[in-house]
Design a protein around this motif. Structure first.
Motif, PDB file in Angstrom:
ATOM      1  N   LEU B  43     -14.722  10.040   6.754  1.00  0.00           N
ATOM      2  CA  LEU B  43     -14.528   9.873   8.096  1.00  0.00           C
ATOM      3  C   LEU B  43     -15.398   9.039   8.910  1.00  0.00           C
ATOM      4  O   LEU B  43     -14.821   8.466  10.020  1.00  0.00           O
ATOM      5  N   PHE B  44     -16.553   8.958   8.292  1.00  0.00           N
ATOM      6  CA  PHE B  44     -17.310   7.983   9.040  1.00  0.00           C
ATOM      7  C   PHE B  44     -17.481   6.680   8.610  1.00  0.00           C
ATOM      8  O   PHE B  44     -17.773   5.629   9.089  1.00  0.00           O
ATOM      9  N   LEU B  45     -17.356   6.388   7.149  1.00  0.00           N
ATOM     10  CA  LEU B  45     -17.611   5.201   6.639  1.00  0.00           C
ATOM     11  C   LEU B  45     -16.265   4.314   6.511  1.00  0.00           C
ATOM     12  O   LEU B  45     -16.268   3.390   6.138  1.00  0.00           O
ATOM     13  N   LYS B  46     -15.264   5.273   6.774  1.00  0.00           N
ATOM     14  CA  LYS B  46     -13.683   4.740   6.690  1.00  0.00           C
ATOM     15  C   LYS B  46     -13.642   3.555   5.431  1.00  0.00           C
ATOM     16  O   LYS B  46     -13.341   2.669   5.953  1.00  0.00           O
ATOM     17  N   PRO B  47     -13.877   4.163   4.550  1.00  0.00           N
ATOM     18  CA  PRO B  47     -13.396   3.091   3.318  1.00  0.00           C
ATOM     19  C   PRO B  47     -12.150   2.823   3.075  1.00  0.00           C
ATOM     20  O   PRO B  47     -11.112   3.631   3.447  1.00  0.00           O
ATOM     21  N   ASP B  48     -11.469   1.877   2.443  1.00  0.00           N
ATOM     22  CA  ASP B  48     -10.295   1.617   2.180  1.00  0.00           C
ATOM     23  C   ASP B  48     -10.257   1.981   0.732  1.00  0.00           C
ATOM     24  O   ASP B  48     -10.875   1.812  -0.160  1.00  0.00           O
ATOM     25  N   LEU B  49      -9.435   3.050   0.531  1.00  0.00           N
ATOM     26  CA  LEU B  49      -9.315   3.839  -0.736  1.00  0.00           C
ATOM     27  C   LEU B  49      -8.228   3.277  -1.516  1.00  0.00           C
ATOM     28  O   LEU B  49      -6.910   3.352  -1.238  1.00  0.00           O
ATOM     29  N   SER B  50      -8.651   2.486  -2.603  1.00  0.00           N
ATOM     30  CA  SER B  50      -7.484   1.754  -3.172  1.00  0.00           C
ATOM     31  C   SER B  50      -6.967   2.348  -4.279  1.00  0.00           C
ATOM     32  O   SER B  50      -5.950   2.034  -4.975  1.00  0.00           O
ATOM     33  N   ASP B  51      -7.614   3.486  -4.809  1.00  0.00           N
ATOM     34  CA  ASP B  51      -7.219   3.957  -6.107  1.00  0.00           C
ATOM     35  C   ASP B  51      -7.440   5.460  -5.831  1.00  0.00           C
ATOM     36  O   ASP B  51      -8.446   6.150  -5.570  1.00  0.00           O
ATOM     37  N   ILE B  52      -6.511   6.391  -5.606  1.00  0.00           N
ATOM     38  CA  ILE B  52      -6.156   7.766  -5.618  1.00  0.00           C
ATOM     39  C   ILE B  52      -5.714   8.263  -6.904  1.00  0.00           C
ATOM     40  O   ILE B  52      -4.440   8.017  -7.182  1.00  0.00           O
ATOM     41  N   GLU B  53      -6.767   8.943  -7.577  1.00  0.00           N
ATOM     42  CA  GLU B  53      -5.883   9.591  -8.931  1.00  0.00           C
ATOM     43  C   GLU B  53      -6.037  11.160  -8.947  1.00  0.00           C
ATOM     44  O   GLU B  53      -7.133  11.876  -8.495  1.00  0.00           O
ATOM     45  N   LYS B  54      -4.992  11.815  -9.254  1.00  0.00           N
ATOM     46  CA  LYS B  54      -4.990  13.387  -9.449  1.00  0.00           C
ATOM     47  C   LYS B  54      -5.940  13.854 -10.711  1.00  0.00           C
ATOM     48  O   LYS B  54      -5.863  13.125 -11.655  1.00  0.00           O
ATOM     49  N   GLY B 119      -6.994  18.463  -7.691  1.00  0.00           N
ATOM     50  CA  GLY B 119      -7.292  17.640  -6.492  1.00  0.00           C
ATOM     51  C   GLY B 119      -7.209  16.391  -6.966  1.00  0.00           C
ATOM     52  O   GLY B 119      -6.720  15.968  -8.008  1.00  0.00           O
ATOM     53  N   GLU B 120      -8.113  15.614  -6.089  1.00  0.00           N
ATOM     54  CA  GLU B 120      -7.714  13.930  -6.553  1.00  0.00           C
ATOM     55  C   GLU B 120      -9.173  13.311  -6.313  1.00  0.00           C
ATOM     56  O   GLU B 120     -10.142  13.968  -5.686  1.00  0.00           O
ATOM     57  N   ILE B 121      -9.222  12.220  -6.957  1.00  0.00           N
ATOM     58  CA  ILE B 121     -10.542  11.534  -6.881  1.00  0.00           C
ATOM     59  C   ILE B 121     -10.208  10.122  -6.407  1.00  0.00           C
ATOM     60  O   ILE B 121      -9.287   9.649  -6.809  1.00  0.00           O
ATOM     61  N   HIS B 129     -20.058  -1.348  -0.236  1.00  0.00           N
ATOM     62  CA  HIS B 129     -20.331  -0.369  -1.285  1.00  0.00           C
ATOM     63  C   HIS B 129     -19.484   0.296  -1.941  1.00  0.00           C
ATOM     64  O   HIS B 129     -18.333   0.460  -1.189  1.00  0.00           O
ATOM     65  N   ALA B 130     -19.528   0.471  -3.168  1.00  0.00           N
ATOM     66  CA  ALA B 130     -18.567   1.364  -3.779  1.00  0.00           C
ATOM     67  C   ALA B 130     -18.406   2.784  -3.235  1.00  0.00           C
ATOM     68  O   ALA B 130     -19.586   3.476  -2.767  1.00  0.00           O
ATOM     69  N   PHE B 131     -17.234   3.432  -3.342  1.00  0.00           N
ATOM     70  CA  PHE B 131     -17.056   4.645  -2.677  1.00  0.00           C
ATOM     71  C   PHE B 131     -16.153   5.656  -3.553  1.00  0.00           C
ATOM     72  O   PHE B 131     -15.203   5.180  -4.043  1.00  0.00           O
ATOM     73  N   VAL B 132     -16.767   6.769  -3.806  1.00  0.00           N
ATOM     74  CA  VAL B 132     -16.207   7.634  -4.565  1.00  0.00           C
ATOM     75  C   VAL B 132     -16.091   9.035  -3.918  1.00  0.00           C
ATOM     76  O   VAL B 132     -16.937   9.637  -3.663  1.00  0.00           O
ATOM     77  N   MET B 133     -14.746   9.694  -3.827  1.00  0.00           N
ATOM     78  CA  MET B 133     -14.768  11.112  -3.013  1.00  0.00           C
ATOM     79  C   MET B 133     -13.860  11.974  -4.126  1.00  0.00           C
ATOM     80  O   MET B 133     -12.728  11.356  -4.446  1.00  0.00           O
ATOM     81  N   GLY B 134     -14.163  13.285  -4.226  1.00  0.00           N
ATOM     82  CA  GLY B 134     -13.555  14.135  -4.642  1.00  0.00           C
ATOM     83  C   GLY B 134     -12.998  14.855  -3.634  1.00  0.00           C
ATOM     84  O   GLY B 134     -13.417  15.083  -2.490  1.00  0.00           O
ATOM     85  N   ARG B 135     -11.525  15.164  -3.649  1.00  0.00           N
ATOM     86  CA  ARG B 135     -10.941  16.216  -2.761  1.00  0.00           C
ATOM     87  C   ARG B 135     -10.054  17.489  -3.275  1.00  0.00           C
ATOM     88  O   ARG B 135      -9.145  17.133  -4.060  1.00  0.00           O
ATOM     89  N   LEU B 136     -10.752  18.373  -3.206  1.00  0.00           N
ATOM     90  CA  LEU B 136     -10.309  19.754  -3.620  1.00  0.00           C
ATOM     91  C   LEU B 136      -8.871  19.920  -3.098  1.00  0.00           C
ATOM     92  O   LEU B 136      -8.587  19.922  -2.149  1.00  0.00           O
TER      93      LEU B 136
END
Ligand code: SF4
Ligand code: SF4
Ligand code: SF4
Ligand code: SF4
Lengths: 293, 287
Positions: B43-54, B119-121, B129-136
């Motif tokens: 919400l703060f770094l506002k990455p562009d999330l190019s890849d969303i994987e379940k 959830g998704e990664i 910078h590279a950005f990775v987030m897990g979302r339950l």
């Protein structure tokens, strides 16, 4: 009897300070701190333990080095990467062990023991606002959901025995297992949020969880004046989803000052701050009356 | 090097710290949000999330025709996720921890691997910078399996530079799991009775891991000196103090990264970065 859980999705939104004030305003209730991982309500209510009990739950695997033949099968079997080998010696990292019993059952030498774990302690206490049920889970433990369920059962049972009509719970942060356990069987979830992007984001997720459980949602915006536009946005969202708004609470140092004196806000301040919470509490009670059992 | 930003209590400024560090990080870094229940860093770094994987966990799927109701699967399952009742096999996939025990013991081959969505990664880039987030997934009770999936990628991610982890709050198993791989832990707290109490819990929980740890005291001039005294008595270095100001709270509420929005904080976070790096490098040199 009704049960209310105060949650926030995002921790630190002021959930416990507000629960403390409600604890004073609530009459005829049992208090319950369901944040068993990092409980804080006791810091305001200074409980005196009347009973203290151990919480045992789950097991952990331990290899008996005298029996282990070093075949290495357990390393392959464990899906939690809890077992490792150094110089032919196989050991289990208790922080990684999920207690699944797979290695215990399948070790060909029967070398793995499976003792029960003492995961924490729980208490029934007296406070100046009535009886409180609370606990402390030991660091790194799982099974917080089971402990939450146990506390809730205890609180309900005591309320029934004493003819009280309310259980007021300080819930856990997040949306995972302890929150899901907090929610089970609850009449009303009061979500305390703040007007920040994370506040709104976390409110949406935790309220969706409440909807999954068909639990009624009420929302209180804390520190609303930090960002009035965002507060509007949050309240608009709540209206669109049918969540009941039970008030706005300003950003005020008095919350910290009260905490430093180990008082709840409504004890520390008798002016407009306390009034805001009194109004919110009476809205909550009115809302409860409309909830059919 | 892997750095984890943790806090015993939520809302003390973990995400503020993480996003601000990201903005002043002067080496390649992958930013990882492991607070999968309530991920906020994006919400703060506002990455562009190019890849969303379940992401999924393996749970048993039953073939009732093959099942003889022997009950061996029920006996091994520690999580009441599979049982036999009145001759009928029942699976409760949402309770399953994915240990594979029932599949390993079933003598009839009646169970096969199925899956439950965790959830998704999400992957992308933020500020270069590279950005990775897990979302339950909302409704999913278990965060550790999703975190485990992301942690498995650390050796690979680490090849591209540092890793900076936003860890979940608290001190129970998800919080410990998030800091286990770190070379250095930053504990964010605030000097209030709640903040102090949860800080002590976190410090006690992480101490057995034997990793360099330092404190960041947020809203430092609010509250009292108990945290500072505790740090002094227990030789916990205070790596940064962030003052309390309405300006910071308002910038945060607008979704801004405070080390960018509030000029003097840039230096505060650059110093923090330096302290973290020195502690982690010293540790690695000693190892
Ligand atoms: S499976 Fe049993 S005997 Fe083999 S290494 Fe593991 S503990 Fe030892
Ligand atoms: S009980 Fe399960 S998690 Fe623990 S070491 Fe054995 S196989 Fe691994
Ligand atoms: S995989 Fe493990 S947890 Fe899941 S049902 Fe089978 S035995 Fe139970
Ligand atoms: S172990 Fe296999 S055969 Fe036995 S009850 Fe379970 S599924 Fe059926």
């Amino acid at each position: 009897m009704h049960e209310i859980v105060i949650i926030s999705g995002k921790g630190g939104a002021g959930k416990t300070s507000i629960t403390g004030a409600f604890a004073q305003l609530a009459e005829n209730g049992i208090l319950c701190d369901l944040d068993v991982d990092a409980p804080d309500l006791h810091l305001l209510l200074d409980p005196e333990h009347r009973t203290e009990e151990e919480f045992w739950s789950g097991n952990e695997a331990v290899i008996d080095q005298d029996v282990c033949t070093g075949c290495g099968q357990c390393v392959e079997l464990c899906r939690f990467d809890a077992i490792s080998e150094t110089d032919g010696r196989f050991t289990i990292n208790p922080l990684q062990c999920e207690g699944c019993k797979v290695c215990v059952t399948l070790c060909p030498a029967e070398a793995i023991e499976f003792p029960q774990k003492h995961c924490g302690d729980w208490y029934v206490s007296s406070t100046r606002f009535g009886v409180m049920v609370h606990a402390q889970l030991y660091p790194g433990e799982e099974n917080s959901g089971r402990l939450v369920t146990l506390l809730k059962q205890k609180a309900r049972q005591m309320a029934e025995e004493q003819g009280l009509d309310l259980v007021l719970c300080d819930g856990a942060p997040g949306i995972g297992c302890p929150v899901i356990s907090s929610m089970a069987g609850t009449d009303l979830a009061v979500v305390v949020t703040e007007p920040t992007p994370s506040g709104l984001h976390d409110l949406k997720r935790v309220a969706e969880l409440c909807e999954n459980f068909r639990t009624k949602v009420a929302v209180l915006v804390n520190k609303w004046d930090i960002n009035p536009a965002m507060t509007e946005e949050i309240e608009e969202y709540c209206r669109s989803r049918g969540y009941v708004l039970v008030g706005r609470f300003p950003h005020d140092r008095a919350v910290v000052d009260a905490m430093l004196e180990r008082k709840v806000i409504t004890e520390y301040d008798s002016g407009p701050l306390a009034e805001t919470l009194e109004e919110a509490w009476s809205d909550i009670l009115n809302l409860l009356k409309t909830i059919q059992k | 090097m892997i750095y984890a930003v943790a806090s015993g209590k939520g809302g003390t400024g973990k995400t503020t710290t993480c996003s601000s560090l990201a903005a002043v990080w002067d080496r390649p870094v992958t930013l990882v949000d492991l607070d999968v229940e309530e991920p906020n860093l994006h919400l703060f770094l506002k990455p562009d999330l190019s890849d969303i994987e379940k992401a999924y966990i393996e749970v048993p799927e039953a073939d009732e025709d093959k099942c003889t109701s022997c009950g061996l699967c029920r006996d091994i399952c520690q999580f009441k996720a599979i049982t036999v009742m009145a001759g009928t096999l029942l699976v409760f996939p949402e309770m399953c921890h994915g240990c594979g025990g029932c599949l390993a013991v079933c003598p009839e081959g009646a169970l096969s691997p199925g899956k439950r969505e965790l959830g998704e990664i999400c992957r992308g880039t933020a500020d270069g910078h590279a950005f990775v987030m897990g979302r339950l997934r909302v409704g999913e009770a278990m965060s550790p399996p999703l975190m485990r999936r992301i942690r498995k990628e650390f050796p690979e991610l680490g090849k591209g530079g540092d890793i900076l982890i936003d860890a979940p709050p608290g001190v129970s198993c998800p919080a410990i799991a998030a800091v286990t791989d770190a070379d250095c832990i930053v504990l964010v707290t605030e000097p209030t009775p709640f903040g102090f109490h949860d800080f002590k819990l976190a410090w006690e929980a992480f101490k057995p891991l034997n990793k360099p740890m330092g404190a960041v005291i947020n809203r430092a001039d609010l509250g009292d000196t108990a945290v500072l005294e505790f740090c002094k008595a227990n030789r916990i270095p205070v790596w940064a103090e962030i003052p309390y100001s309405r300006e910071i709270a308002e910038a945060y509420s607008r979704g801004e990264v405070v080390s960018k929005a509030i000029a003097p904080l840039k230096e505060t976070f650059a110093d923090l970065r330096g302290n973290m790096r020195a502690a982690a490098e010293k540790e690695v040199a000693n190892a």
